[in-house]
Design a protein around this motif. Structure first.
Motif, PDB file in Angstrom:
ATOM      1  N   GLY A 127       0.849  -1.202  -0.075  1.00 13.67           N
ATOM      2  CA  GLY A 127       0.044  -0.025   0.016  1.00 13.67           C
ATOM      3  C   GLY A 127       0.736   1.295  -0.060  1.00 13.67           C
ATOM      4  N   GLU A 128       1.909   1.222   0.681  1.00  8.92           N
ATOM      5  CA  GLU A 128       2.660   2.437   0.861  1.00  8.92           C
ATOM      6  C   GLU A 128       4.408   2.435   0.789  1.00  8.92           C
ATOM      7  OE1 GLU A 128       1.562   5.731   2.048  1.00  8.92           O
ATOM      8  OE2 GLU A 128      -0.535   5.089   1.695  1.00  8.92           O
ATOM      9  N   HIS A 129       4.810   3.188   0.086  1.00  8.85           N
ATOM     10  CA  HIS A 129       6.319   3.235   0.014  1.00  8.85           C
ATOM     11  C   HIS A 129       6.772   4.511   0.267  1.00  8.85           C
ATOM     12  CE1 HIS A 129      10.104   2.421  -1.673  1.00  8.85           C
ATOM     13  NE2 HIS A 129      10.255   3.691  -2.545  1.00  8.85           N
ATOM     14  N   ALA A 130       7.677   4.581   1.117  1.00  9.08           N
ATOM     15  CA  ALA A 130       8.276   5.724   1.741  1.00  9.08           C
ATOM     16  C   ALA A 130       7.364   6.814   2.046  1.00  9.08           C
ATOM     17  CB  ALA A 130       9.469   6.193   0.385  1.00  9.08           C
ATOM     18  N   GLY A 131       6.209   6.363   2.391  1.00  8.48           N
ATOM     19  CA  GLY A 131       5.388   7.547   3.034  1.00  8.48           C
ATOM     20  C   GLY A 131       4.346   8.036   1.984  1.00  8.48           C
ATOM     21  N   HIS A 132       4.653   7.600   0.732  1.00  7.49           N
ATOM     22  CA  HIS A 132       3.912   7.966  -0.388  1.00  7.49           C
ATOM     23  C   HIS A 132       2.816   6.727  -1.229  1.00  7.49           C
ATOM     24  CE1 HIS A 132       5.959  11.805  -0.499  1.00  7.49           C
ATOM     25  NE2 HIS A 132       7.022  11.330  -0.352  1.00  7.49           N
ATOM     26  N   SER A 133       1.804   7.042  -1.171  1.00  3.06           N
ATOM     27  CA  SER A 133       0.932   6.030  -2.086  1.00  3.06           C
ATOM     28  C   SER A 133       1.229   6.082  -3.375  1.00  3.06           C
ATOM     29  CB  SER A 133      -0.601   6.678  -2.016  1.00  3.06           C
ATOM     30  OG  SER A 133      -1.504   5.469  -2.412  1.00  3.06           O
ATOM     31  N   MET A 134       1.637   4.741  -3.872  1.00  4.00           N
ATOM     32  CA  MET A 134       1.761   4.577  -5.243  1.00  4.00           C
ATOM     33  C   MET A 134       0.661   4.590  -6.219  1.00  4.00           C
ATOM     34  SD  MET A 134       4.706   1.471  -4.591  1.00  4.00           S
ATOM     35  CE  MET A 134       3.774   0.423  -3.683  1.00  4.00           C
ATOM     36  N   PRO A 135       0.929   5.213  -7.365  1.00  2.00           N
ATOM     37  CA  PRO A 135      -0.158   5.519  -8.308  1.00  2.00           C
ATOM     38  C   PRO A 135      -0.815   4.232  -8.791  1.00  2.00           C
ATOM     39  CG  PRO A 135       1.826   6.117  -9.245  1.00  2.00           C
ATOM     40  CD  PRO A 135       2.224   5.997  -7.881  1.00  2.00           C
ATOM     41  N   GLY A 136      -1.964   4.280  -8.778  1.00  2.00           N
ATOM     42  CA  GLY A 136      -2.742   3.016  -9.576  1.00  2.00           C
ATOM     43  C   GLY A 136      -3.013   1.709  -8.564  1.00  2.00           C
ATOM     44  N   MET A 137      -2.528   1.940  -7.404  1.00  2.00           N
ATOM     45  CA  MET A 137      -2.698   0.599  -6.619  1.00  2.00           C
ATOM     46  C   MET A 137      -4.035   0.570  -5.963  1.00  2.00           C
ATOM     47  SD  MET A 137       0.445  -0.708  -6.068  1.00  2.00           S
ATOM     48  CE  MET A 137       0.241  -1.913  -4.385  1.00  2.00           C
ATOM     49  N   GLU A 160     -11.356  -2.725 -15.636  1.00  2.83           N
ATOM     50  CA  GLU A 160     -11.063  -1.238 -15.281  1.00  2.83           C
ATOM     51  C   GLU A 160     -10.430  -1.013 -14.199  1.00  2.83           C
ATOM     52  OE1 GLU A 160     -16.297  -0.344 -16.107  1.00  2.83           O
ATOM     53  OE2 GLU A 160     -15.478  -0.718 -13.980  1.00  2.83           O
ATOM     54  N   LEU A 161     -10.034  -2.052 -13.225  1.00  2.00           N
ATOM     55  CA  LEU A 161      -9.052  -1.807 -12.315  1.00  2.00           C
ATOM     56  C   LEU A 161      -7.706  -1.829 -12.876  1.00  2.00           C
ATOM     57  CD1 LEU A 161     -10.780  -3.920  -9.307  1.00  2.00           C
ATOM     58  CD2 LEU A 161     -10.647  -1.320  -9.557  1.00  2.00           C
ATOM     59  N   MET A 162      -7.456  -2.802 -13.756  1.00  4.46           N
ATOM     60  CA  MET A 162      -6.232  -3.091 -14.317  1.00  4.46           C
ATOM     61  C   MET A 162      -5.767  -1.656 -15.252  1.00  4.46           C
ATOM     62  SD  MET A 162      -3.473  -5.052 -14.108  1.00  4.46           S
ATOM     63  CE  MET A 162      -3.960  -6.754 -13.864  1.00  4.46           C
ATOM     64  N   ILE A 163      -6.866  -1.174 -16.082  1.00  2.00           N
ATOM     65  CA  ILE A 163      -6.367   0.086 -16.742  1.00  2.00           C
ATOM     66  C   ILE A 163      -5.736   1.003 -15.581  1.00  2.00           C
ATOM     67  CG2 ILE A 163      -7.250   1.963 -17.931  1.00  2.00           C
ATOM     68  CD1 ILE A 163      -9.155  -0.015 -19.343  1.00  2.00           C
ATOM     69  N   LYS A 164      -6.372   1.352 -14.596  1.00  2.00           N
ATOM     70  CA  LYS A 164      -6.045   2.133 -13.600  1.00  2.00           C
ATOM     71  C   LYS A 164      -4.777   1.951 -12.979  1.00  2.00           C
ATOM     72  CE  LYS A 164      -7.115   3.834  -8.668  1.00  2.00           C
ATOM     73  NZ  LYS A 164      -8.210   3.547  -7.610  1.00  2.00           N
ATOM     74  N   HIS A 165      -4.414   0.513 -12.888  1.00  2.00           N
ATOM     75  CA  HIS A 165      -3.162  -0.026 -12.415  1.00  2.00           C
ATOM     76  C   HIS A 165      -2.070   0.251 -13.161  1.00  2.00           C
ATOM     77  CE1 HIS A 165      -0.568  -2.816 -10.219  1.00  2.00           C
ATOM     78  NE2 HIS A 165      -1.365  -2.730  -9.395  1.00  2.00           N
ATOM     79  N   HIS A 166      -2.267  -0.018 -14.736  1.00  2.00           N
ATOM     80  CA  HIS A 166      -1.326   0.271 -15.707  1.00  2.00           C
ATOM     81  C   HIS A 166      -1.223   1.752 -15.541  1.00  2.00           C
ATOM     82  CE1 HIS A 166      -1.431  -3.855 -16.719  1.00  2.00           C
ATOM     83  NE2 HIS A 166      -1.490  -3.698 -17.823  1.00  2.00           N
ATOM     84  N   GLU A 167      -2.112   2.696 -15.596  1.00  2.00           N
ATOM     85  CA  GLU A 167      -1.762   3.957 -15.606  1.00  2.00           C
ATOM     86  C   GLU A 167      -0.872   4.577 -14.740  1.00  2.00           C
ATOM     87  OE1 GLU A 167      -5.921   5.421 -17.996  1.00  2.00           O
ATOM     88  OE2 GLU A 167      -5.721   5.353 -15.855  1.00  2.00           O
ATOM     89  N   GLY A 168      -0.948   3.899 -13.459  1.00  2.00           N
ATOM     90  CA  GLY A 168      -0.171   4.269 -12.248  1.00  2.00           C
ATOM     91  C   GLY A 168       1.362   3.632 -12.494  1.00  2.00           C
TER      92      GLY A 168
END
Length: 210
Positions: A127-137, A160-168
Motif C-alpha cells: 500500500g505505501e512506499h516511503a510515505g507516499h501512496s503509489m499511483p494506481g494501486m 477497469e481496475l487494471m487500466i487504472k493500475h497500468h496508468e499508475g
C-alpha cells in the motif's frame, strides 16, 4: 711546428663539437620519449574514470525498484484471480500475459536492490512506499470486490481496475526515465510504458470504450 699545433687544435674542436651534438641528441630523445609517455597517461585517465562511473544508480532508481516490486506483485495477484474467475477468453489471455511479463521483472528488480545493498520490499508491503501512496494501486476494498466477483462482472471489474493500475505503473516509469541514472532501469521503464500502454488500448476496446 705552429701549423702542426693549429691542426691539432682544429681536430680537437671538431671532436668536442661532435661529442656535444651526440649528448644533446640523446637528451632530446629522452625528453621526447618522456613527453610521449606522459601524454598517454593523460589520455587514458578520463576513459578509466568514465568506466568506473558506468552502472551507477541514484535515488530515483531506488524509488523505482522499491515501488515497482509491490506494484507488479499486485498486478500478478489480480491476474491470478482471472485464471478461475474470468469468463472472457480475451481477459484470461491478457491476464496470463500480464503475469508472464511482470513475474520476471519482479525478480530483476529484486536482484538490483540486493546488488545495491538495499532491502527488497516484503511480500505484504503493497500500500505505501516511503510515505507516499503509489499511483494506481488497488485498495483492500478493490481487491476484495474483485475476489468476490466472477463471470462477466469480474471481466469488467478486472479491466477497469487494471487500466487504472497500468496508468499508475506508466506514471512511475516515466518518472524513472526522467530522473533515473541506471541504464537497465531506464530501459525497463521504457518497456513498461510500451507494453502497458498497448494493454490499456486492448482493455478499452474490450470494454467498448474505443
Amino acid at each position: 711546428m705552429t701549423a702542426h699545433r693549429s691542426l691539432i687544435r682544429r681536430v680537437a674542436a671538431v671532436a668536442a663539437a661532435a661529442t656535444a651534438a651526440v649528448v644533446l641528441a640523446a637528451c632530446g630523445g629522452g625528453n621526447d620519449s618522456s613527453a610521449g609517455h606522459d601524454g598517454h597517461d593523460k589520455t587514458s585517465s578520463p576513459s578509466a574514470s568514465a568506466s568506473a562511473q558506468e552502472g551507477e544508480q541514484n535515488a530515483a532508481d531506488l524509488a523505482f525498484a522499491k515501488g515497482m516490486i509491490p506494484h507488479h506483485r499486485q498486478a500478478v495477484e489480480m491476474a491470478e484471480l482471472a485464471e478461475t474467475r474470468a469468463q472472457s477468453p480475451e481477459v484470461k489471455k491478457l491476464a496470463a500475459e500480464i503475469k508472464k511479463a511482470q513475474d520476471p521483472e519482479i525478480k530483476t528488480l529484486s536482484g538490483w536492490l540486493t546488488s545495491w545493498g538495499e532491502e527488497v520490499p516484503k511480500e505484504n508491503e503493497i500500500g505505501e512506499h516511503a510515505g507516499h501512496s503509489m499511483p494506481g494501486m488497488m485498495t483492500p476494498e478493490d481487491m476484495d470486490r474483485l475476489e468476490k466477483s466472477s463471470g462477466a462482472a469480474f471481466d469488467t471489474a478486472f479491466m477497469e481496475l487494471m487500466i487504472k493500475h497500468h496508468e499508475g505503473a506508466i506514471e512511475m516509469a516515466r518518472t524513472e526515465q526522467a530522473d533515473g541514472a541506471y541504464r537497465p532501469a531506464k530501459d525497463m521503464a521504457g518497456d513498461i510504458i510500451t507494453s502497458q500502454s498497448a494493454e490499456i488500448t486492448r482493455m478499452n476496446k474490450l470494454l467498448g470504450k474505443s
